[in-house]
Design a protein around this motif. Structure first.
Motif, short mmCIF file in Angstrom:
data_model
loop_
_atom_site.label_atom_id
_atom_site.label_comp_id
_atom_site.label_asym_id
_atom_site.label_seq_id
_atom_site.Cartn_x
_atom_site.Cartn_y
_atom_site.Cartn_z
N ARG A 1 -4.96 8.14 1.03
CA ARG A 1 -5.07 7.03 0.08
C ARG A 1 -5.72 5.84 0.75
O ARG A 1 -5.36 5.47 1.85
CB ARG A 1 -3.67 6.64 -0.41
N VAL B 1 -2.36 20.80 -1.10
CA VAL B 1 -3.05 19.57 -1.49
C VAL B 1 -2.80 18.51 -0.44
O VAL B 1 -1.67 18.09 -0.23
CB VAL B 1 -2.57 19.07 -2.86
N PRO C 1 0.82 -1.22 0.00
CA PRO C 1 0.00 0.00 0.00
C PRO C 1 0.85 1.26 0.00
O PRO C 1 1.99 1.25 0.48
CB PRO C 1 -0.79 -0.11 1.30
N VAL C 2 0.28 2.33 -0.54
CA VAL C 2 0.96 3.63 -0.58
C VAL C 2 0.33 4.54 0.45
O VAL C 2 -0.89 4.59 0.58
CB VAL C 2 0.82 4.27 -1.97
N TRP D 1 -3.86 15.56 10.05
CA TRP D 1 -3.39 16.20 8.81
C TRP D 1 -4.50 16.31 7.78
O TRP D 1 -4.78 17.39 7.27
CB TRP D 1 -2.22 15.39 8.23
N GLU E 1 -2.87 9.61 -6.96
CA GLU E 1 -1.66 9.97 -7.72
C GLU E 1 -2.02 10.84 -8.92
O GLU E 1 -1.39 11.86 -9.19
CB GLU E 1 -0.94 8.71 -8.19
N ALA F 1 -3.65 14.69 0.88
CA ALA F 1 -4.10 13.44 0.26
C ALA F 1 -4.30 12.36 1.30
O ALA F 1 -3.58 12.29 2.30
CB ALA F 1 -3.06 12.98 -0.76
N ARG G 1 8.10 14.54 -8.17
CA ARG G 1 8.86 13.85 -9.23
C ARG G 1 10.26 14.42 -9.22
O ARG G 1 10.45 15.59 -9.50
CB ARG G 1 8.22 14.08 -10.59
N THR H 1 -5.09 4.62 -4.46
CA THR H 1 -3.79 5.21 -4.76
C THR H 1 -3.66 5.74 -6.19
O THR H 1 -3.23 6.87 -6.38
CB THR H 1 -2.67 4.22 -4.43
N ALA I 1 5.81 6.72 -6.37
CA ALA I 1 4.74 6.64 -5.37
C ALA I 1 5.24 6.01 -4.07
O ALA I 1 4.70 6.27 -3.00
CB ALA I 1 3.56 5.84 -5.90
N SER J 1 0.90 8.57 1.84
CA SER J 1 1.65 9.82 1.95
C SER J 1 0.67 10.96 2.07
O SER J 1 -0.52 10.79 1.86
CB SER J 1 2.60 10.00 0.78
N ALA J 2 1.19 12.12 2.39
CA ALA J 2 0.33 13.21 2.84
C ALA J 2 -0.09 14.16 1.74
O ALA J 2 -1.01 14.94 1.91
CB ALA J 2 1.04 13.98 3.94
N GLY J 3 0.58 14.12 0.61
CA GLY J 3 0.29 15.10 -0.43
C GLY J 3 0.64 14.54 -1.79
O GLY J 3 0.80 13.33 -1.94
N PRO J 4 0.73 15.41 -2.79
CA PRO J 4 1.08 14.93 -4.13
C PRO J 4 2.47 14.30 -4.16
O PRO J 4 3.33 14.67 -3.36
CB PRO J 4 1.06 16.20 -4.99
N THR J 5 2.67 13.38 -5.08
CA THR J 5 3.95 12.71 -5.20
C THR J 5 4.95 13.60 -5.92
O THR J 5 4.72 13.98 -7.07
CB THR J 5 3.77 11.39 -5.97
N PHE K 1 7.06 15.68 10.57
CA PHE K 1 5.73 15.99 10.05
C PHE K 1 4.62 15.24 10.80
O PHE K 1 3.75 15.84 11.42
CB PHE K 1 5.72 15.63 8.56
#
Lengths: 201, 248
Positions: free
Chosen positions: B242, B238, A32-33, B109, B222, B240, A41, B218, A146, A35-39, A180
């Motif tokens: 998931r 933003v 599973p992924v 959060w 993404e 998120a 790059r 996810t 991701a 995280s708190a915000g956009p990924t 965080f």
């Protein structure tokens, strides 16, 4: 008196008597992924890893320099605070001991700093002595963005939020400084075997 | 409520009682739980539920809270996962009047704390649950924040909270139902994945600096996260959440 979840049996497959599953966790096959915000790059060409000590000394590696360091291949169990665990994950990366080689510091803590602004804090003793790596390969493939690619921290003996994604450096500190999630109600240390999930805000 | 700042309490285990339920779709059940001593929570927070079998085996899973704080009432919406260990029990078998252990509220959060700044909620599938808690809080507090909600779902039979979503639209919220496979008759948006065009047309321009909350599987999160930053939204605005394949 009403009863607690009457008729719930659970599933044999999810039971685990191996002694490898910390309390309150269940095993998953997938990855599973979380995280708190956009990924972010981050191209390898512009990736840098910076190690800073309290006296202001800094070491910096480019991607190519980092890949020229001695590489290790840990196989570890990982445990997410959202209650999934995954056994025998395989990684390739550089031991934090290698990055710290020759550095003489009074620091007792480290703050991992990441692209996207994420941070997490750990005692320095928890990322030294063969307990932590900066990894760039998962299951034989380049680490997907991701999941923290091009490189993430791996500290398998703590809840997985400590294994910061998109890591770009470690700052060694004399005093602990919450990261965080540690500032958002999660435990400062995060030992899965003691279920150190949440803390007082 | 005992807490001056709901959602900032330490999560603690309590014993909850199921006092009512609603069927959202054949696969989705909303549980209305009475939780003595509940300190309140913020929209977007979740709880952990611990189930105990007769032989002492326990399983714990996280579920989003679907509605804003209302005394000692906690409302959860649970989707049955085909291979789930826990969700089939909660959707099909957990009887009214029975007890369950609950840890919460959790998460500091992915929460909306109110305010007048534009609020963009983007949900995929069951990811609508925590953003609906935010939308309900917006409605219940008479918030003056401009609200736009984009909800991606496969087909009309998958729609949660249909009447309330229509009501939100009547109250001035922008509500886009973005069907990905099959639309209801007369729906003017063709079935397609929620894309940057939808976010541009039905969201806010980056200059409005909305708070963006994105929740779903996810790949959805993404894609939406990348589309929002691609449109010029600040990644720092933003947030998120998931939903992995592990909620079962």
């Amino acid at each position: 008196m009403a009863s607690l979840t009457p008729g719930f049996r659970g599933r044999g497959a999810a039971r685990d008597d191996s002694g490898r599953l910390p309390p309150g966790q269940h095993l998953v096959e997938g990855f599973p992924v979380l995280s708190a915000g956009p990924t972010p790059r981050v191209p390898e060409g512009s990736w840098r890893f910076t190690l800073e000590t309290p006296d202001g000394t800094a070491r910096r590696w480019t991607w190519r320099e980092f890949m020229d360091l001695p590489q290790e291949r840990p196989t570890v169990d990982i445990h997410c605070v959202t209650r999934w665990s995954k056994y025998d994950t395989t990684w390739v990366g550089v031991s934090v001991d290698t990055l710290l080689d020759g550095i003489d510091t009074s620091a007792k803590f480290a703050l991992a700093r990441c692209h996207g602004g994420y941070t997490t804090n750990v005692p320095l003793a928890d990322v030294t002595g063969g307990k932590a790596w900066i990894v760039h390969t998962y299951d034989g493939e380049p680490l997907p963005a991701a999941h923290g690619g091009p490189a993430r921290l791996l500290i398998p003996h703590l809840y997985f939020w400590k294994s910061a994604k998109w890591v770009r450096g470690l700052r060694l500190l004399d005093r602990d400084e919450p990261g965080f999630w540690e500032s958002a109600g999660y435990h400062d240390y995060g030992d899965p075997w003691r279920e150190q999930r949440y803390s007082w805000a | 409520m005992s807490s001056a700042t709901p959602g900032r309490e330490a999560p603690a285990w309590r014993t909850a009682t199921l006092v009512g339920d609603r069927c959202e779709t054949p696969d989705v059940r909303t549980l209305l739980l009475d939780v003595p001593g509940w300190p309140g929570h913020l929209p977007g927070q979740h709880v952990d539920l611990r189930l105990t079998a007769d032989d002492g085996y326990q399983a714990t899973r996280s579920y989003s809270i679907a509605a804003p704080a209302a005394g000692e009432r906690v409302e959860l919406t649970v989707q049955r996962l085909p291979d789930g260990e826990v969700s089939p029990y909660l959707v099909d078998d957990y009887p009214t009047g029975a007890l369950i252990e609950m840890l919460g509220p959790v998460g500091g959060w992915f929460v909306w704390r109110g305010g007048d700044e534009p609020l963009l909620l983007v949900a995929g599938g069951a990811g609508v649950v925590p953003v609906m808690a935010m939308a309900r809080a917006w409605r219940d507090t008479g918030s003056r924040a401009p609200l736009r909600l984009l909800y991606s779902l496969r087909s009309p039979d998958q729609l949660f909270y249909a009447d309330e979503l229509a009501d939100l639209a009547e109250r001035g919220a922008g509500v886009l139902l973005a069907y990905t496979r099959e639309t209801p008759p007369g729906h003017d948006r063709p079935a397609a994945r929620l894309a940057a065009d939808d976010l541009a047309a039905h969201g806010f321009p980056p200059g409005d600096a909305p708070h963006c909350y994105v929740c779903g599987p996810t790949p959805f999160v993404e894609a939406v996260g990348a589309a929002l930053t691609g449109l010029g939204h600040d990644g720092d605005r933003v947030r998120a959440e998931r939903f992995g394949p592990t909620g079962g």
